[in-house]
Scaffold this active site. Structure first.
Site, PDB file in Angstrom:
ATOM      1  N   GLU B  49       0.820  -1.213   0.000  1.00 42.40           N
ATOM      2  CA  GLU B  49       0.000   0.000   0.000  1.00 42.40           C
ATOM      3  C   GLU B  49       0.851   1.260   0.000  1.00 42.40           C
ATOM      4  O   GLU B  49       0.451   2.293  -0.540  1.00 42.40           O
ATOM      5  CB  GLU B  49      -0.955   0.017   1.191  1.00 42.40           C
ATOM      6  CG  GLU B  49      -2.086  -1.003   1.101  1.00 42.40           C
ATOM      7  CD  GLU B  49      -1.695  -2.366   1.633  1.00 42.40           C
ATOM      8  OE1 GLU B  49      -0.508  -2.574   1.986  1.00 42.40           O
ATOM      9  OE2 GLU B  49      -2.585  -3.250   1.692  1.00 42.40           O
ATOM     10  N   PHE B 111     -12.041  -7.128  13.726  1.00 46.67           N
ATOM     11  CA  PHE B 111     -10.950  -7.631  12.903  1.00 46.67           C
ATOM     12  C   PHE B 111     -10.569  -6.590  11.849  1.00 46.67           C
ATOM     13  O   PHE B 111     -11.415  -6.081  11.123  1.00 46.67           O
ATOM     14  CB  PHE B 111     -11.356  -8.945  12.225  1.00 46.67           C
ATOM     15  CG  PHE B 111     -10.280  -9.471  11.316  1.00 46.67           C
ATOM     16  CD1 PHE B 111      -9.036  -9.844  11.828  1.00 46.67           C
ATOM     17  CD2 PHE B 111     -10.477  -9.558   9.951  1.00 46.67           C
ATOM     18  CE1 PHE B 111      -8.027 -10.300  10.998  1.00 46.67           C
ATOM     19  CE2 PHE B 111      -9.479 -10.020   9.107  1.00 46.67           C
ATOM     20  CZ  PHE B 111      -8.245 -10.391   9.630  1.00 46.67           C
ATOM     21  N   GLN B 112      -9.289  -6.282  11.783  1.00 47.67           N
ATOM     22  CA  GLN B 112      -8.728  -5.298  10.847  1.00 47.67           C
ATOM     23  C   GLN B 112      -9.376  -3.922  10.973  1.00 47.67           C
ATOM     24  O   GLN B 112      -9.577  -3.218   9.998  1.00 47.67           O
ATOM     25  CB  GLN B 112      -8.795  -5.816   9.409  1.00 47.67           C
ATOM     26  CG  GLN B 112      -7.905  -7.037   9.225  1.00 47.67           C
ATOM     27  CD  GLN B 112      -7.597  -7.367   7.783  1.00 47.67           C
ATOM     28  OE1 GLN B 112      -8.437  -7.189   6.914  1.00 47.67           O
ATOM     29  NE2 GLN B 112      -6.383  -7.856   7.543  1.00 47.67           N
ATOM     30  N   LYS B 161     -17.532  -1.047   5.255  1.00 46.79           N
ATOM     31  CA  LYS B 161     -17.913  -2.052   4.260  1.00 46.79           C
ATOM     32  C   LYS B 161     -19.403  -1.983   3.909  1.00 46.79           C
ATOM     33  O   LYS B 161     -19.786  -2.090   2.747  1.00 46.79           O
ATOM     34  CB  LYS B 161     -17.563  -3.442   4.797  1.00 46.79           C
ATOM     35  CG  LYS B 161     -17.590  -4.506   3.734  1.00 46.79           C
ATOM     36  CD  LYS B 161     -16.929  -5.785   4.229  1.00 46.79           C
ATOM     37  CE  LYS B 161     -16.933  -6.848   3.136  1.00 46.79           C
ATOM     38  NZ  LYS B 161     -16.267  -8.071   3.585  1.00 46.79           N
ATOM     39  N   MET B 469      24.103   9.544   3.390  1.00 47.38           N
ATOM     40  CA  MET B 469      23.900  10.842   4.025  1.00 47.38           C
ATOM     41  C   MET B 469      24.131  10.768   5.530  1.00 47.38           C
ATOM     42  O   MET B 469      24.688  11.684   6.130  1.00 47.38           O
ATOM     43  CB  MET B 469      22.489  11.359   3.716  1.00 47.38           C
ATOM     44  CG  MET B 469      22.243  12.759   4.204  1.00 47.38           C
ATOM     45  SD  MET B 469      23.446  13.935   3.543  1.00 47.38           S
ATOM     46  CE  MET B 469      22.578  14.564   2.118  1.00 47.38           C
TER      47      MET B 469
HETATM   48  C1  LIG Z   1      12.145   6.206   5.848  1.00 46.97           C
HETATM   49  C2  LIG Z   1      13.411   6.855   6.242  1.00 46.97           C
HETATM   50  N1  LIG Z   1      14.194   6.299   7.200  1.00 46.97           N
HETATM   51  C3  LIG Z   1      15.352   6.897   7.560  1.00 46.97           C
HETATM   52  C4  LIG Z   1      15.744   8.065   6.990  1.00 46.97           C
HETATM   53  C5  LIG Z   1      17.051   8.729   7.409  1.00 46.97           C
HETATM   54  N2  LIG Z   1      17.991   8.808   6.280  1.00 46.97           N
HETATM   55  C6  LIG Z   1      18.123   9.927   5.542  1.00 46.97           C
HETATM   56  S1  LIG Z   1      19.194   9.748   4.281  1.00 46.97           S
HETATM   57  C7  LIG Z   1      19.532   8.157   4.730  1.00 46.97           C
HETATM   58  C8  LIG Z   1      20.505   7.327   3.955  1.00 46.97           C
HETATM   59  C9  LIG Z   1      19.990   6.960   2.632  1.00 46.97           C
HETATM   60  O1  LIG Z   1      20.855   5.995   2.066  1.00 46.97           O
HETATM   61  P1  LIG Z   1      20.846   5.708   0.518  1.00 46.97           P
HETATM   62  O2  LIG Z   1      19.456   5.485   0.048  1.00 46.97           O
HETATM   63  O3  LIG Z   1      21.817   4.641   0.233  1.00 46.97           O
HETATM   64  O4  LIG Z   1      21.296   7.096  -0.090  1.00 46.97           O
HETATM   65  P2  LIG Z   1      22.740   7.799  -0.060  1.00 46.97           P
HETATM   66  O5  LIG Z   1      22.691   8.834   1.016  1.00 46.97           O
HETATM   67  O6  LIG Z   1      23.760   6.746   0.220  1.00 46.97           O
HETATM   68  O7  LIG Z   1      22.859   8.412  -1.409  1.00 46.97           O
HETATM   69  C10 LIG Z   1      18.798   7.801   5.862  1.00 46.97           C
HETATM   70  C11 LIG Z   1      18.878   6.501   6.543  1.00 46.97           C
HETATM   71  C12 LIG Z   1      14.873   8.626   6.025  1.00 46.97           C
HETATM   72  N3  LIG Z   1      15.140   9.792   5.432  1.00 46.97           N
HETATM   73  N4  LIG Z   1      13.739   7.997   5.658  1.00 46.97           N
END
Ligand SMILES: Cc1ncc(C[n+]2csc(CCOP(=O)(O)OP(=O)(O)O)c2C)c(N)n1
Ligand SMILES: [Mg+2]
Lengths: 162, 557
Positions: B49, B111-112, B161, B469
């Protein structure tokens, strides 16, 4: 500073949750909240008493409230010529020794005794928040057992016709 | 006409011009799915979803039309939450329908059952629980109206529903009656005049444009204003496609990973025109040092944005297109040539740069190459992280609505399903998800969706083996303590191939262009796994809460 906001909202289930939720989510405090239908059953009136740090904060929260689809109108009536009322029910210890003193206070505040038992009275008082608070302060030394307050409701007076 | 709720729903969608639903079935929506079957209503079955709601969002962002998604009650509904919050933060018109237990079972932990209207109250513009079938046409009409007007945003409709099987006398309302919802579209004439006077008096004006320009469809007006008055332009991440990336007046993005020229210009300007932007903390850095010498004009459709984060001298509430059109008719620009020269000097002196390294693919190079190959004309979706910022920095967008990225919420896993929605909404266009190796795994199951519908979405993974990042922050601010950021990744090419998707891996700079080309030219879905340098930082960078004119990685040339 304390502000009294008079809001008109669409009378929908969930509208109170939306208003109250918005306050807590954005880190603001509600001192009291009172809600009821207006002369138009599709519209409810919410009277909010809120504590804000400054005008900017009040402006921001007002704008956020306006973003709720069900909020029709918000008036800050803090400085308006308005009548304000709150109702409190006070259960107090009453012995034969202090009963007459209590009755005197009730009389002075034009409050009412609405329930009597062997060892307690329930007093109903209406008035401005100041009055209700003064009454509570005087009753306290007798042994306050229980207290409920409605929160403030308010209405702006009509202009005097000349 | 007597029909049941489920049919009323589809009929109302048809009347709203909806040409596709992104969704996933379940018990509480079986009657709706039965009607989808009977009416042969166009539907894209995602594999989660969250994929459906992001796809509806990507469809909306890329087409400007509302996106529609559908999920069942309980877990189906809660799986929409991240997607709704994402759409809400970026003001995207999404209509989400959720199934709900029958009205007789509401509130009984049936349920759900999940209280999805309660859960989504703070992350939707509005939401509804439909109590009777006869309310459904009115509610759908209102939902589309609310989602698409004023400041757009997601609206959720929770459908018990029994409501979807009860009959009603169907007629679709022509108008809505919402006494508490009256967006203001016309900017106040006096304020617009004041803005015009401020422009005439300014010597160093700067336009700071945000996503509101795109929501309003005011890109042409923005270009005309900038060109007619000769004002340099910086944009937010959300505003990037509001102004051509190759325009001589363009300074690039501002803020935490903005260009030096943009951030210096903000700090130095004497008049800042904030147009459909909201002074987010990723933009302003230390708010007390943001545009310290400037008078601020703030144009926005949402009155609550005015004065929320910064003091504003000339607020103008209304639709950006209307405001800019009115401003253009009475524009008396000053002479800003000296200022333009200064800004031009900054642009030359502090361009975006990186150090190529022998034998490894630099992530920035992938985006530069991609930009060159696509001539800045593709619809680029991104995930969240370094790759997202490099995309914002190095891809020169030439068309509005061609960057689809989660700006406000920063949702990893957004880009790929959003690309599905964008591709469905723009069948003839090249749609690319620029992904990180971490993010792509957050909705990787949607590979099955692109494979089964043969949607020609391209996935380019900047695979640095890290949650890059986060690693960058740990390197810079936590003495390189790389806590839980190294990724042991699957073989992405094999994974894609398992879904029947064409895939390549690029390991050397020499093969990059050829493989990119192969992926872009492939008629169906395709994936390119680019093994890039593992420890490159996104620069410039404003350290958190610092003033934006003090950036790491800015060296004068
Ligand atoms: C759902 C979610 N969980 C955690 C984060 C925190 N976060 C921001 S950037 C990042 C790293 C992303 O890694 P990647 O997709 O490999 O991208 P890169 O920075 O290596 O280009 C994280 C964990 C987020 N933004 N969104
Ligand atoms: Mg990574």
């Amino acid at each position: 500073m304390k502000h009294t906001l008079a809001m008109l909202v669409v009378n929908q289930p969930g509208v109170m949750a939306r208003v109250a939720g918005l306050y807590s989510r954005r880190g603001y405090n509600i001192e009291s909240i009172a809600v009821g239908k207006t002369e138009d059953p599709k519209i409810s009136r919410i009277t909010l008493v809120v504590e804000t740090e400054n005008e900017a904060e009040l402006e921001q929260i007002t704008k956020q409230l306006y973003k709720l689809i069900d909020v029709i109108k918000i008036n800050d009536i803090t400085r308006d010529d308005a009548v304000e009322r709150e109702l409190a029910l006070i259960k107090v210890n009453a012995t034969s020794a202090n009963r007459s003193q209590l009755l005197e206070i009730v009389d002075i505040f034009r409050a009412k005794i609405i329930d009597v038992s062997l060892d307690a009275l329930i007093i109903e008082v209406t008035g401005t928040q100041d009055k209700v608070e003064a009454m509570i302060a005087l009753i306290k030394p007798f042994g306050l057992k229980e207290l409920v307050r409605t929160g403030k409701i308010a209405m702006v007076r009509s202009a005097v016709q000349s | 006409m007597k029909i049941i709720g489920a049919e009323a729903l589809l009929e109302s969608l048809r009347r709203e011009g909806v040409d596709v639903i992104f969704g996933y079935p379940g018990g509480a929506v079986i009657p709706v799915y039965d009607m989808i079957y009977q009416k042969d209503f166009p539907h894209i079955l995602t594999r989660h979803e969250q994929g459906a709601v992001h796809a509806a969002d990507g469809y909306a962002r890329s087409t400007g039309k509302p996106g529609v998604c559908l999920a069942t009650s309980g877990p189906g509904a809660t799986n929409l939450v991240t997607g709704l919050a994402t759409a809400y933060m970026d003001s995207v018109p999404v209509i989400a329908f959720t199934g709900q237990v029958a009205t007789s079972l509401l509130g009984k932990d049936s349920f759900q059952e999940a209280d999805i209207t309660g859960i989504t109250m703070p992350i939707t513009k509005h939401n509804y629980l439909v109590k009777k079938a006869s309310d459904l046409p009115r509610i759908i009409k209102e939902a589309f109206h609310i989602a698409t007007t004023g400041r757009p945003g997601p609206v959720l409709i929770d459908l018990p529903k029994d409501v979807s099987v009860d009959s009603l006398d169907y007629s679709y309302p022509k108008t809505v009656n919402l006494p508490g919802y009256k967006p203001n579209y016309e900017g106040n004439a006096k304020q617009i005049k004041a803005a015009s006077a401020a422009l005439a008096a300014a010597t160093k004006p700067l336009i700071y444009a945000g996503g509101g320009v795109i929501s309003s469809g005011a890109e042409q007006e923005l270009i005309r204003l900038a060109e007619k008055a000769r004002i340099p332009v910086t944009t937010t991440l959300m505003g990037l496609t509001a102004f051509p990336g190759n325009h001589p007046l363009f300074l690039g993005m501002l803020g935490m990973h903005g260009t030096a020229a943009a951030n210096y210009a903000v700090t130095d300007c004497d008049l800042l025109l904030a147009i459909g932007a909201r002074f987010d903390d990723r933009v302003t850095g230390d708010i007390t040092a943001f545009a310290p010498h400037a008078q601020i004009i703030h144009m926005d459709i949402d009155p609550a944005e005015i004065g929320k984060n910064v003091r504003v001298d000339i607020p103008i509430v209304g639709d950006i297109k209307n405001i800019l059109s009115a401003l253009l008719t009475q524009l008396v620009p000053g002479n800003y040539e000296g200022w333009l020269q200064t800004v031009e000097r900054w642009k030359k002196q502090y361009p975006l740069t990186y150090q190529p390294q022998e034998g490894t693919i630099m992530p920035q190079a992938v985006i530069e190459e991609l930009c060159a190959l696509t001539k800045g004309d593709a619809i680029i979706c991104t995930e969240v992280g370094q790759h997202q910022m490099w995309t914002a920095q190095y891809y020169r967008f030439t068309r509005p609505r061609s960057l689809i990225t989660s700006g406000g919420l920063g949702t990893m896993g957004f880009g790929f399903p959003a690309a599905i929605g964008a591709q469905v909404g723009n069948p003839g266009r090249l749609v690319i998800d620029l992904a990180g190796d971490g993010s792509i795994q957050m909705n990787i199951q949607e590979l099955a969706t692109v494979a089964s519908y043969q949607l020609p979405v391209k996935i380019i993974i900047l695979n640095n083996g890290y949650l890059g990042m986060v690693r960058q922050w740990q390197e810079l601010f936590f003495e390189k303590r790389y806590s839980q950021v190294a990724l042991a990744n699957p073989d992405f090419t094999k994974l894609a191939e398992a879904y029947g998707i064409k895939a390549y891996t690029a390991t050397k700079p020499e093969e990059l262009r050829e493989l990119l080309q192969a992926v872009l030219e492939h008629p169906g879905p395709a994936l390119l796994n680019c093994l890039v340098h593992p420890e490159v930082n996104v620069l410039p960078m404003v350290p958190p809460n610092g003033p934006i004119n003090r950036m790491l990685g800015v060296e004068a040339k």
